[in-house]
Design an enzyme around this catalytic site. Structure first.
Site, PDB file in Angstrom:
ATOM      1  N   GLN A  46       0.451   9.050  20.605  1.00 32.75           N
ATOM      2  CA  GLN A  46       0.359   8.268  21.841  1.00 32.75           C
ATOM      3  C   GLN A  46       0.944   9.054  23.013  1.00 32.75           C
ATOM      4  O   GLN A  46       2.080   9.524  22.950  1.00 32.75           O
ATOM      5  CB  GLN A  46       1.113   6.930  21.651  1.00 32.75           C
ATOM      6  CG  GLN A  46       0.970   5.976  22.815  1.00 32.75           C
ATOM      7  CD  GLN A  46      -0.468   5.485  23.032  1.00 32.75           C
ATOM      8  OE1 GLN A  46      -1.160   5.134  22.088  1.00 32.75           O
ATOM      9  NE2 GLN A  46      -0.933   5.506  24.271  1.00 32.75           N
ATOM     10  N   LYS A  61      -3.490  -1.048  18.502  1.00 34.64           N
ATOM     11  CA  LYS A  61      -4.326  -0.178  17.658  1.00 34.64           C
ATOM     12  C   LYS A  61      -4.090  -0.502  16.173  1.00 34.64           C
ATOM     13  O   LYS A  61      -5.028  -0.604  15.380  1.00 34.64           O
ATOM     14  CB  LYS A  61      -4.005   1.292  17.946  1.00 34.64           C
ATOM     15  CG  LYS A  61      -4.563   1.746  19.289  1.00 34.64           C
ATOM     16  CD  LYS A  61      -3.983   3.043  19.803  1.00 34.64           C
ATOM     17  CE  LYS A  61      -4.478   3.296  21.233  1.00 34.64           C
ATOM     18  NZ  LYS A  61      -3.826   4.421  21.899  1.00 34.64           N
ATOM     19  N   ASP A 114      -8.615  11.113  18.797  1.00 36.63           N
ATOM     20  CA  ASP A 114      -8.516  10.917  20.241  1.00 36.63           C
ATOM     21  C   ASP A 114      -9.456  11.883  20.976  1.00 36.63           C
ATOM     22  O   ASP A 114      -9.711  11.720  22.166  1.00 36.63           O
ATOM     23  CB  ASP A 114      -7.066  11.191  20.690  1.00 36.63           C
ATOM     24  CG  ASP A 114      -6.442   9.985  21.366  1.00 36.63           C
ATOM     25  OD1 ASP A 114      -7.179   9.017  21.622  1.00 36.63           O
ATOM     26  OD2 ASP A 114      -5.236  10.018  21.647  1.00 36.63           O
TER      27      ASP A 114
END
Ligand code: NDP
Length: 295
Positions: free
Chosen positions: A98, A54, A121
């Protein structure tokens, strides 16, 4: 092969090129550089690999990025304080924690602390709630589900009015994909482990999305001729002929299904490549929204 291949690499490359061009314009016209913060807790190798890809993409598209890496025994309060700091940092337009977090941490609480405007997200309960309501729009849509829709759209597959069947109802893939398809006026059926006759239900689908995590479960006789098949599954299966001793396969029996479907995504090379592309798109949108350039 009768099905047309939906090439995730080609489509993701187009998305990245468009983002790069928009970032250059944002910098030139408004002096804005989109910023993404990644937060990694612990040493899970898969999570480390995801986070580093990412960050690499951020650099490639011209974003500013911050990588926060905390030890596995980080207390809840410390992680929450970090999220609060990033919420207040004006150079950051997206915060990605994450998952999974180490088991002593309260994942839901951490996710709900992320500012709604930086929830790239798309897992904040309010964003998920809006996604589930008619006539409401979330600020961000979860990335893998958004990638599925992008693949359909860019392949010219009509969603409105289509019969769509989604295999799987997880919070991160199945459920949000189904909600997105519903928002786009498909007629949606969601299947799961208690569904009685999966093959018959799947055979009714113009669009079949498989997100179950079962290697090659979807067989050719489950698929309506000409259907669009989107395979989200990423499964490792033993393969002694490969140097690593395994190969990756999807939830769809690709070799057989490609003879029946109208469109199909490969694994690897399909949906998997779209997730980070959609994360970059969400971060860009976060920066544009913060600057008042979009709603
Ligand atoms: P989960 O394990 O969280 O959910 C699986 C879903 O499939 C559940 O709803 C489960 O039903 C259903 N299911 C499992 N077995 C069966 C069965 N035999 N028949 C019918 N339904 C079944 O998985 P995820 O949603 O997280 O992931 C699904 C797949 O997508 C995985 O292979 C994963 O690796 C991949 N993935 C890929 C991503 C990407 O491309 N970037 C991102 C995220 C995931 P029930 O609810 O009843 O238990």
């Amino acid at each position: 092969m009768t099905a047309q291949l939906i090439d995730g690499k080609e489509i993701a490359t187009k998305v990245y090129d468009e983002i790069k061009a928009e970032v250059a314009e944002l910098k030139a016209k408004h002096g804005i550089v989109p910023g993404l913060a990644t937060v990694l807790v612990g040493e899970n190798p898969a999570s480390q690999a995801y986070v580093s890809s990412k960050q690499k993409r951020c650099t490639e598209v011209g974003f500013h990025s911050i990588g926060e890496h905390l030890p596995a025994d980080t207390p809840q309060a410390e992680l929450e304080a970090l999220v609060q700091r990033l919420n207040e940092d004006p150079s950051i337009h997206g915060i990605l924690v994450q998952l999974p977090l180490p088991s002593h941490l309260d994942e839901e609480r951490v996710l709900s602390l992320i500012s709604l405007e930086k929830d790239v997200d798309g897992f904040h309960p309010i964003n998920i709630g809006r996604l589930s309501m008619k006539g409401r729009e979330p600020l961000f849509v979860p990335c893998t589900p958004a990638g599925c829709i992008e693949l359909l759209d860019r392949s010219g597959i009509p969603i409105e009015g289509a019969e769509a069947v989604v295999l799987g109802r997880s919070n991160i893939v199945g459920l949000p994909v189904a909600m997105l398809l519903l928002h786009r006026n498909a007629t949606v059926t969601i299947c799961h482990s208690r569904t009685k006759d999966l093959p018959a239900t799947c055979r009714g689908a113009d669009i079949l999305v498989a997100a179950v995590g079962r290697p090659e479960m979807v067989k050719a006789d489950w698929v309506k001729p000409g259907a669009a098949v989107i395979d989200v599954g990423i499964n490792r299966v033993d393969d002694p002929t490969r140097p690593r001793g395994y190969r990756l396969t999807g939830d769809v029996d690709f070799e057989a299904v490609k003879e029946v479907a109208g469109h199909i995504t490969p694994v690897p090379g399909g949906v998997g490549l779209m997730t980070i592309a959609m994360l970059m798109q969400n971060t860009l949108n976060g920066a544009k929204r913060a600057a008042g350039l979009i709603d």
